[in-house]
Design an enzyme around this catalytic site. Sequence first.
Site, PDB file in Angstrom:
ATOM      1  N   ASP A  90       0.849  -1.188   0.000  1.00 12.93           N
ATOM      2  CA  ASP A  90       0.000   0.000   0.000  1.00 12.93           C
ATOM      3  C   ASP A  90       0.890   1.245   0.000  1.00 12.93           C
ATOM      4  O   ASP A  90       1.664   1.459   0.948  1.00 12.93           O
ATOM      5  CB  ASP A  90      -0.856  -0.065   1.279  1.00 12.93           C
ATOM      6  CG  ASP A  90      -1.762   1.122   1.449  1.00 12.93           C
ATOM      7  OD1 ASP A  90      -1.716   2.067   0.633  1.00 12.93           O
ATOM      8  OD2 ASP A  90      -2.529   1.106   2.434  1.00 12.93           O
ATOM      9  N   ASN A  98      -7.199  12.073 -11.095  1.00  9.89           N
ATOM     10  CA  ASN A  98      -7.907  12.420 -12.329  1.00  9.89           C
ATOM     11  C   ASN A  98      -7.844  13.941 -12.485  1.00  9.89           C
ATOM     12  O   ASN A  98      -7.397  14.645 -11.580  1.00  9.89           O
ATOM     13  CB  ASN A  98      -9.336  11.881 -12.320  1.00  9.89           C
ATOM     14  CG  ASN A  98     -10.119  12.382 -11.136  1.00  9.89           C
ATOM     15  OD1 ASN A  98     -10.261  13.595 -10.937  1.00  9.89           O
ATOM     16  ND2 ASN A  98     -10.608  11.477 -10.309  1.00  9.89           N
ATOM     17  N   GLY A 155      -9.721   3.732  -6.184  1.00  8.67           N
ATOM     18  CA  GLY A 155      -8.371   3.175  -6.299  1.00  8.67           C
ATOM     19  C   GLY A 155      -7.367   3.849  -5.383  1.00  8.67           C
ATOM     20  O   GLY A 155      -7.674   4.220  -4.242  1.00  8.67           O
ATOM     21  N   VAL A 156      -6.179   4.050  -5.914  1.00  8.35           N
ATOM     22  CA  VAL A 156      -5.090   4.600  -5.110  1.00  8.35           C
ATOM     23  C   VAL A 156      -5.391   6.048  -4.697  1.00  8.35           C
ATOM     24  O   VAL A 156      -5.017   6.486  -3.602  1.00  8.35           O
ATOM     25  CB  VAL A 156      -3.738   4.452  -5.861  1.00  8.35           C
ATOM     26  CG1 VAL A 156      -3.637   5.361  -7.070  1.00  8.35           C
ATOM     27  CG2 VAL A 156      -2.574   4.676  -4.919  1.00  8.35           C
ATOM     28  N   ASP A 157      -6.093   6.775  -5.543  1.00  6.08           N
ATOM     29  CA  ASP A 157      -6.483   8.158  -5.262  1.00  6.08           C
ATOM     30  C   ASP A 157      -7.328   8.225  -3.983  1.00  6.08           C
ATOM     31  O   ASP A 157      -7.045   9.014  -3.061  1.00  6.08           O
ATOM     32  CB  ASP A 157      -7.288   8.670  -6.477  1.00  6.08           C
ATOM     33  CG  ASP A 157      -7.427  10.173  -6.528  1.00  6.08           C
ATOM     34  OD1 ASP A 157      -6.875  10.844  -5.655  1.00  6.08           O
ATOM     35  OD2 ASP A 157      -8.094  10.663  -7.455  1.00  6.08           O
ATOM     36  N   THR A 183      -3.149   1.700 -14.528  1.00  2.89           N
ATOM     37  CA  THR A 183      -3.411   0.257 -14.718  1.00  2.89           C
ATOM     38  C   THR A 183      -4.615  -0.263 -13.943  1.00  2.89           C
ATOM     39  O   THR A 183      -4.883  -1.462 -13.933  1.00  2.89           O
ATOM     40  CB  THR A 183      -2.182  -0.600 -14.340  1.00  2.89           C
ATOM     41  OG1 THR A 183      -1.961  -0.495 -12.918  1.00  2.89           O
ATOM     42  CG2 THR A 183      -0.944  -0.172 -15.093  1.00  2.89           C
ATOM     43  N   TYR A 199      -8.340   3.098 -15.249  1.00  3.22           N
ATOM     44  CA  TYR A 199      -8.044   3.649 -16.575  1.00  3.22           C
ATOM     45  C   TYR A 199      -7.660   2.598 -17.615  1.00  3.22           C
ATOM     46  O   TYR A 199      -7.488   2.928 -18.784  1.00  3.22           O
ATOM     47  CB  TYR A 199      -6.982   4.754 -16.477  1.00  3.22           C
ATOM     48  CG  TYR A 199      -7.529   6.090 -16.000  1.00  3.22           C
ATOM     49  CD1 TYR A 199      -8.869   6.228 -15.619  1.00  3.22           C
ATOM     50  CD2 TYR A 199      -6.726   7.219 -15.938  1.00  3.22           C
ATOM     51  CE1 TYR A 199      -9.371   7.444 -15.181  1.00  3.22           C
ATOM     52  CE2 TYR A 199      -7.232   8.447 -15.509  1.00  3.22           C
ATOM     53  CZ  TYR A 199      -8.548   8.547 -15.122  1.00  3.22           C
ATOM     54  OH  TYR A 199      -9.042   9.756 -14.698  1.00  3.22           O
TER      55      TYR A 199
HETATM   56  P1  ADP Z   1      -6.000   4.700 -12.632  1.00  2.82           P
HETATM   57  O1  ADP Z   1      -7.301   5.462 -12.709  1.00  2.82           O
HETATM   58  O2  ADP Z   1      -4.793   5.575 -12.962  1.00  2.82           O
HETATM   59  O3  ADP Z   1      -6.027   3.420 -13.385  1.00  2.82           O
HETATM   60  P2  ADP Z   1      -6.263   3.282 -10.084  1.00  2.82           P
HETATM   61  O4  ADP Z   1      -6.154   3.845  -8.723  1.00  2.82           O
HETATM   62  O5  ADP Z   1      -7.571   2.693 -10.484  1.00  2.82           O
HETATM   63  O6  ADP Z   1      -5.802   4.457 -11.063  1.00  2.82           O
HETATM   64  O7  ADP Z   1      -5.165   2.187 -10.297  1.00  2.82           O
HETATM   65  C1  ADP Z   1      -3.778   2.446 -10.426  1.00  2.82           C
HETATM   66  C2  ADP Z   1      -3.008   1.348  -9.734  1.00  2.82           C
HETATM   67  O8  ADP Z   1      -2.991   1.598  -8.330  1.00  2.82           O
HETATM   68  C3  ADP Z   1      -3.612  -0.046  -9.901  1.00  2.82           C
HETATM   69  O9  ADP Z   1      -2.572  -0.944 -10.280  1.00  2.82           O
HETATM   70  C4  ADP Z   1      -4.146  -0.379  -8.516  1.00  2.82           C
HETATM   71  O10 ADP Z   1      -4.076  -1.762  -8.247  1.00  2.82           O
HETATM   72  C5  ADP Z   1      -3.190   0.386  -7.637  1.00  2.82           C
HETATM   73  N1  ADP Z   1      -3.614   0.687  -6.253  1.00  2.82           N
HETATM   74  C6  ADP Z   1      -4.865   0.756  -5.731  1.00  2.82           C
HETATM   75  N2  ADP Z   1      -4.803   1.063  -4.413  1.00  2.82           N
HETATM   76  C7  ADP Z   1      -3.471   1.203  -4.108  1.00  2.82           C
HETATM   77  C8  ADP Z   1      -2.737   1.492  -2.908  1.00  2.82           C
HETATM   78  N3  ADP Z   1      -3.345   1.729  -1.750  1.00  2.82           N
HETATM   79  N4  ADP Z   1      -1.375   1.523  -2.984  1.00  2.82           N
HETATM   80  C9  ADP Z   1      -0.727   1.293  -4.150  1.00  2.82           C
HETATM   81  N5  ADP Z   1      -1.361   1.021  -5.300  1.00  2.82           N
HETATM   82  C10 ADP Z   1      -2.710   0.969  -5.287  1.00  2.82           C
END
Ligand code: ADP
Length: 173
Positions: free
Chosen positions: A11, A25, A33-35, A123, A126
Amino acid sequence: MNTRIGLIQGDITKMQTDAIVNAANSSLMGGGGVDGAIHRAGGPAILEECRMIIARQGSCKTGDAVITTGGMLPARYVIHTVGPVWNGGKKNEDEMLANCYSNSLKLALAHRITTIAFPNISTGIYGYPKREAAKVAVNIVSRFLETDHFLDKVHFVCFDEENHSLYKTLLQL
Ligand code: ADP
């Protein structure tokens, strides 16, 4: 193998680097997701600064990067970059994805950041194919480090096993 590049599965909000990068975004108003994870863990200070940035410059373009405080995160800064939405691969997605990494690194240098962690931008929601995205990320970061001598360490933080194993192979670890 480049000793200034690290690979971690986990994480990104837990990273104790100077900065972590957010796959944001263009509205910078948070999301899934990560955001979502970064805004949840970092608290409202990050969103407040994002609002001020949007008020000043308008929305953030694909491939661009902006910087805020890390709020309650262990990282001092969050660099927010807007990844491309995958559209089949003929819409300059690779160039825009490379811009995310290089613009984030340039911004890091401007703030004298020496350690930084990247998620696997684009990944998730998006839809960028993971193998192709990993190649772009590893290439651009490796090239950047060839000419930069200030950054100590760039970590790739993979959330899922598939990305982790792709990076492991590409980085020859
Ligand atoms: P995008 O819209 O750019 O695709 P996402 O957040 O949906 O952004 O995904 C980008 C990557 O971040 C994915 O590979 C997802 O598995 C990963 N991800 C999601 N949560 C976390 C986290 N807490 N820490 C690190 N990576 C994460």
